[in-house]
Scaffold this motif. Structure first.
Motif, PDB file in Angstrom:
ATOM      1  N   GLY A 109     -22.352  52.280  60.818  1.00  0.00           N
ATOM      2  CA  GLY A 109     -23.796  52.326  60.986  1.00  0.00           C
ATOM      3  C   GLY A 109     -24.213  52.045  62.412  1.00  0.00           C
ATOM      4  O   GLY A 109     -25.186  52.620  62.907  1.00  0.00           O
ATOM      5  N   TYR A 110     -23.473  51.156  63.080  1.00  0.00           N
ATOM      6  CA  TYR A 110     -23.771  50.855  64.476  1.00  0.00           C
ATOM      7  C   TYR A 110     -23.622  52.105  65.337  1.00  0.00           C
ATOM      8  O   TYR A 110     -24.512  52.451  66.125  1.00  0.00           O
ATOM      9  N   VAL A 129     -28.903  54.650  51.178  1.00  0.00           N
ATOM     10  CA  VAL A 129     -27.500  54.419  50.836  1.00  0.00           C
ATOM     11  C   VAL A 129     -27.006  53.101  51.429  1.00  0.00           C
ATOM     12  O   VAL A 129     -26.252  52.364  50.786  1.00  0.00           O
ATOM     13  N   GLY A 130     -27.443  52.785  52.644  1.00  0.00           N
ATOM     14  CA  GLY A 130     -26.997  51.556  53.280  1.00  0.00           C
ATOM     15  C   GLY A 130     -27.663  50.309  52.749  1.00  0.00           C
ATOM     16  O   GLY A 130     -27.120  49.212  52.874  1.00  0.00           O
ATOM     17  N   ALA A 131     -28.844  50.446  52.154  1.00  0.00           N
ATOM     18  CA  ALA A 131     -29.606  49.276  51.721  1.00  0.00           C
ATOM     19  C   ALA A 131     -29.362  48.892  50.274  1.00  0.00           C
ATOM     20  O   ALA A 131     -29.641  47.765  49.884  1.00  0.00           O
ATOM     21  N   THR A 132     -28.850  49.802  49.487  1.00  0.00           N
ATOM     22  CA  THR A 132     -28.763  49.598  48.041  1.00  0.00           C
ATOM     23  C   THR A 132     -27.435  48.969  47.638  1.00  0.00           C
ATOM     24  O   THR A 132     -26.468  48.967  48.394  1.00  0.00           O
ATOM     25  N   THR A 155     -25.207  37.735  50.629  1.00  0.00           N
ATOM     26  CA  THR A 155     -25.200  38.702  51.720  1.00  0.00           C
ATOM     27  C   THR A 155     -26.360  38.361  52.650  1.00  0.00           C
ATOM     28  O   THR A 155     -27.408  37.901  52.204  1.00  0.00           O
ATOM     29  N   LEU A 156     -26.170  38.591  53.954  1.00  0.00           N
ATOM     30  CA  LEU A 156     -27.211  38.239  54.920  1.00  0.00           C
ATOM     31  C   LEU A 156     -27.102  39.118  56.159  1.00  0.00           C
ATOM     32  O   LEU A 156     -26.198  39.936  56.283  1.00  0.00           O
ATOM     33  N   ARG A 157     -28.045  38.922  57.073  1.00  0.00           N
ATOM     34  CA  ARG A 157     -28.060  39.674  58.330  1.00  0.00           C
ATOM     35  C   ARG A 157     -27.403  38.867  59.439  1.00  0.00           C
ATOM     36  O   ARG A 157     -27.416  37.650  59.434  1.00  0.00           O
ATOM     37  N   SER A 158     -26.896  39.579  60.426  1.00  0.00           N
ATOM     38  CA  SER A 158     -26.515  38.948  61.688  1.00  0.00           C
ATOM     39  C   SER A 158     -27.742  38.931  62.595  1.00  0.00           C
ATOM     40  O   SER A 158     -28.769  39.541  62.294  1.00  0.00           O
ATOM     41  N   HIS A 159     -27.620  38.257  63.722  1.00  0.00           N
ATOM     42  CA  HIS A 159     -28.749  38.209  64.648  1.00  0.00           C
ATOM     43  C   HIS A 159     -28.934  39.540  65.373  1.00  0.00           C
ATOM     44  O   HIS A 159     -30.041  39.835  65.842  1.00  0.00           O
ATOM     45  N   THR A 174     -30.736  47.372  57.692  1.00  0.00           N
ATOM     46  CA  THR A 174     -29.434  48.035  57.848  1.00  0.00           C
ATOM     47  C   THR A 174     -29.214  48.574  59.256  1.00  0.00           C
ATOM     48  O   THR A 174     -28.188  49.203  59.520  1.00  0.00           O
ATOM     49  N   THR A 175     -30.159  48.349  60.168  1.00  0.00           N
ATOM     50  CA  THR A 175     -30.007  48.802  61.552  1.00  0.00           C
ATOM     51  C   THR A 175     -29.206  47.767  62.331  1.00  0.00           C
ATOM     52  O   THR A 175     -29.605  46.604  62.422  1.00  0.00           O
TER      53      THR A 175
END
Length: 762
Positions: free
Chosen positions: A112-113, A468-471, A647-651, A656-657
């Motif tokens: 995704g990156y 697709v990336g969020a589900t 599940t969590l986000r990084s900084h 999903t971006t």
């Protein structure tokens, strides 16, 4: 100097690990912001763009939904907001030549990156049946393809119309109008995956599924409880509000399984004192076990009930319903069960009680840490019970504060993006447009995936986002999407969803928030609603990424004309030509938007929507009062040798971006495939720091799901708990694992075991 996008995918499974930080923002945030912005936009464009973010004559940040005050700082943005703007305003371009060089199979193999770093999409693209790569297509042909597929369906309910929270009010209103004129309520949206639990709980208990506080309320509060939320990464501008509240005497309790730098100390980059020293924010950190929040608030409610004079009996008697049943359930709360559920000590809970009783004005803020569990709705109901007991709804400095993640996710719901619309909304819509909207409920996100999987749905249309990336349940979701006859994505940039397609696929490039929007009647603006119910304008100022781009309202209007044809009396062409015409119709359909255009003209900073509980202590529920509730206490039970994963986000991430491969505050650099585990839990399971493990989730039906190759990081999590980034770990979340009532994926409580895996080769 603008840098070129990466040619190859960087390694993401061999990160460097250092100690977590204990303060957020400051000089490092400024430096990182400028590096990212200049790499994407260059120096001049960076200055031109960032100085317009969240300004009254500028554009709304495409990131989070945190509100702005009436007085704006010249730099009214945070580090992650600047990253979001830079990603959208980038000078990098994805042209038809790019798609010619990269087959869909190649795109599907990329991270995704990498996909996001390639730049803005410049032309509508089409993947014909049997083709291996996208090709350029005219807009006319693109809309004809959509019309071919939609008009060939056996039922309108075989179509799905998904909406991302970035979509403007005007575009969202048009999309739901088109879907209902077409004949379906299949309007899943990103709220189904985040704050649906909040809306479900709040609608039942206070009569409106939105928060009840303003920025001014936060500044006036005596006590702010921040539960299941990491504002330092996910809503950084919230830290300024907390800092101001602290300066006015407020105290803060943070309730979270992980210590988060932003809630420890905030180094405000907009003040000299903030840069040098910063402000300590949290007065009491309750490091709760994942999913233990309902038990905590239930016990606090029991203790309030047992304290003479602590209950606001006048408010309870005049404004609430169900108190006796609730009180009986609360009085039965058990200390031992609560300590087991929360992992907290008796002394910590008693200290929290002291702070609660000392507060006249209390606010509870929360985010995904409360909303993505099986028992999320009863948990949030218990938060409401906690506030009702002491009269903390409907007075200054007090109330409920669900902090929305995406910049207009709340506005989209207000505009009618909902699979279960109220009859009154449909009646008003039908009266205004002379249509007959369907009354049966449509599909939410989880049911949409099931419908695609089972052949009940055949066309998928997405207004933004990365479905697709969020589900959840990645393998199941991707197989379901590939069952579709046609997948359509209205997008600014590439993401995983463009590589997981139906038999045919379209990518429709659109204007972003930063882009200037000119239609037949002249320059346009759109509107958004923030997390606290304020509606304001957003005006892009940059030349679009290419002449082929259409705005979101224009795309919906042209699609509607192609599909509905001459049989539609709706003035779609007028809507495309002048968005003020759309707002005039919104004003006649959606309560609170009366004189929409005139109010925007009179108030450049926007206006607040009515909120009966906040404004007049009136609760439009089934009982006509605020409802206490009494649900059994639930919390996850984890088998021996297993961990409970959130599940969590990084900084370096927004939803999903993926902006980069670092998580600065948690000490992670150069990679994303990490799992954070308490050192004692890791030792008991036989995993040293730096070892590698596959994460294997276990579901109640005996099925397992695997995410391979995660570096184990010894980290000060709550005991028995673990954390890892999504979307990499979405594969572990069963599609069937959802919150009761709201059907939100339970991504914050996944039972996993760790299996040893080899260290990746250099």
């Amino acid at each position: 100097m603008v840098s070129k996008p990466p040619v190859g995918d960087p390694v993401q499974d061999a990160p460097q690990v250092a100690a977590p930080q204990h303060a957020a923002a400051g000089l490092p945030a400024i430096g990182h912001t400028l590096r990212i912005a200049q790499a994407q936009m260059g120096v001049r464009r960076t200055a031109r763009t960032l100085l317009k973010v969240n300004q009254k004559d500028g554009f709304d940040c495409p990131g989070c939904a945190w509100p702005e005050g009436d007085k704006r700082h010249v730099a009214e943005f945070c580090e992650n907001g600047a990253k979001a703007v830079a990603e959208e305003a980038t000078l990098r371009r994805v042209t038809p030549d790019f798609f010619a060089a990269h087959p869909v199979a190649d795109l599907a193999s990329r991270s995704g990156y990498w996909l996001g770093q390639q730049g803005r999409i410049t032309h509508p693209m089409y993947l014909p049946e049997g083709a291996d790569r996208y090709e350029a297509v005219s807009w006319e042909r693109a809309f004809a393809i959509i019309a071919e597929e939609l008009t060939a369906l056996s039922s309108p309910d075989e179509a799905l119309f998904y909406t991302s929270g970035r979509t403007s009010n005007e575009a969202a209103f048009l999309l739901q109008l088109f879907a209902r004129e077409f004949g379906t309520n299949n309007l899943p949206d990103c709220s189904n995956m985040c704050h649906e639990s909040s809306g479900s709980a709040l609608s039942e208990t206070i009569g409106i599924g939105k928060g009840s506080v303003s920025l001014e309320d936060l500044h006036q509060a005596d006590l702010i409880v921040v539960a299941g939320q990491n504002p330092g990464t996910n809503h950084p501008r919230m830290l300024s509000a907390l800092e101001k509240a602290k300066a006015a005497g407020a105290r803060i309790i943070s309730v979270n399984p992980l210590p988060e730098a932003g809630l420890e100390r905030f180094k405000n980059p907009q003040t000299p004192q903030g840069m040098l020293k910063g402000a300590a924010l949290t007065d009491l950190f309750l490091q709760i076990r994942i999913g233990g929040d309902q038990a905590l608030f239930r016990l606090l409610n029991k203790l309030v009930l047992e304290t003479p004079g602590a209950v606001d009996e006048e408010f309870v008697g005049a404004h609430t319903h169900g108190y006796e049943e609730f009180a009986a359930a609360a009085k039965a709360a058990d200390w031992d069960e609560t300590l087991a559920a929360t992992g907290l000590s008796r002394a910590e809970i008693e200290r929290a009680l002291e702070m609660v009783l000392a507060s006249r004005r209390t606010i509870v803020c929360w985010a995904m840490g409360l909303t993505q569990h099986k028992h999320s709705v009863p948990t949030i109901r218990e938060v409401v019970n906690f506030l009702l007991l002491r009269g903390n709804i409907g007075r200054p400095g007090a109330g409920v504060c669900p902090v929305r993640g995406h910049s207009n996710v709340q506005g989209d719901r207000t505009m009618g993006i909902f699979e279960r619309p109220a009859a009154a909304f449909l009646d008003a819509l039908d009266k205004e447009f002379g249509i007959t909207s369907p009354r049966h409920h449509g599909f939410d996100v989880v049911r949409s995936i099931e419908a695609l999987r089972d052949g009940e749905a055949k066309v998928f249309f997405a207004m933004g986002g990365n479905f697709v990336g969020a589900t959840p349940d990645t393998d199941v979701t991707e197989a379901a999407m590939r069952n579709a006859r046609l997948t359509v994505h209205v997008s600014t940039k590439l993401n995983r969803s463009h590589a997981v397609t139906g038999t045919r696929a379209l990518i429709l490039p659109t204007l972003g928030r930063t882009d200037k929007d000119v239609q037949k009647s002249g320059k346009q603006f759109v509107t958004v609603e923030d997390s606290m119910g304020l509606v304001h304008a957003s005006r892009g100022n940059l030349p679009p990424a290419g002449p082929q781009l259409l705005s979101e309202p224009a795309i919906v209007a042209r699609m509607a004309r192609a599909v509905l044809g001459a049989g539609s009396a709706t003035p779609w062409e007028d809507f495309e030509a002048d968005y003020a015409v759309i707002r005039d119709r919104i004003a006649r359909v959606v309560p609170g938007f009366e004189d929409f255009n005139a109010r925007l003209a009179a108030s450049p900073g926007g206006f607040a929507l009515p909120h009966a509980p906040r404004d007049e202590r009136r609760f439009p529920t089934a009982t006509g009062k605020a409802n206490f509730t009494a649900a059994p206490v639930e919390f996850p039970k984890v088998p021996e040798g297993r961990l409970l994963l959130q599940t969590l986000r990084s900084h370096d991430q927004y939803n999903t971006t993926i902006y980069g491969l670092d998580d600065r505050y948690r000490g992670i650099t150069g990679g994303r495939r990490v799992v954070l585990v308490h050192p004692e839990d890791a030792a008991a399971l036989g995993f040293a720091d730096g070892a590698y493990a596959d994460l294997v989730s276990e579901w109640t039906d005996g099925s397992e799901r695997r995410a391979p190759g995660f570096r184990v990081v010894h980290y000060p999590t709550a005991r028995g708990c673990a954390a890892a980034y999504y979307p990499e770990t979405n594969v572990l979340v069963p599609l069937e694992s959802t919150a009761d009532v709201s059907n939100t994926p339970a991504s914050k409580s996944v039972i996993v075991r760790l299996e040893e895996s080899p260290k990746p080769s250099a």
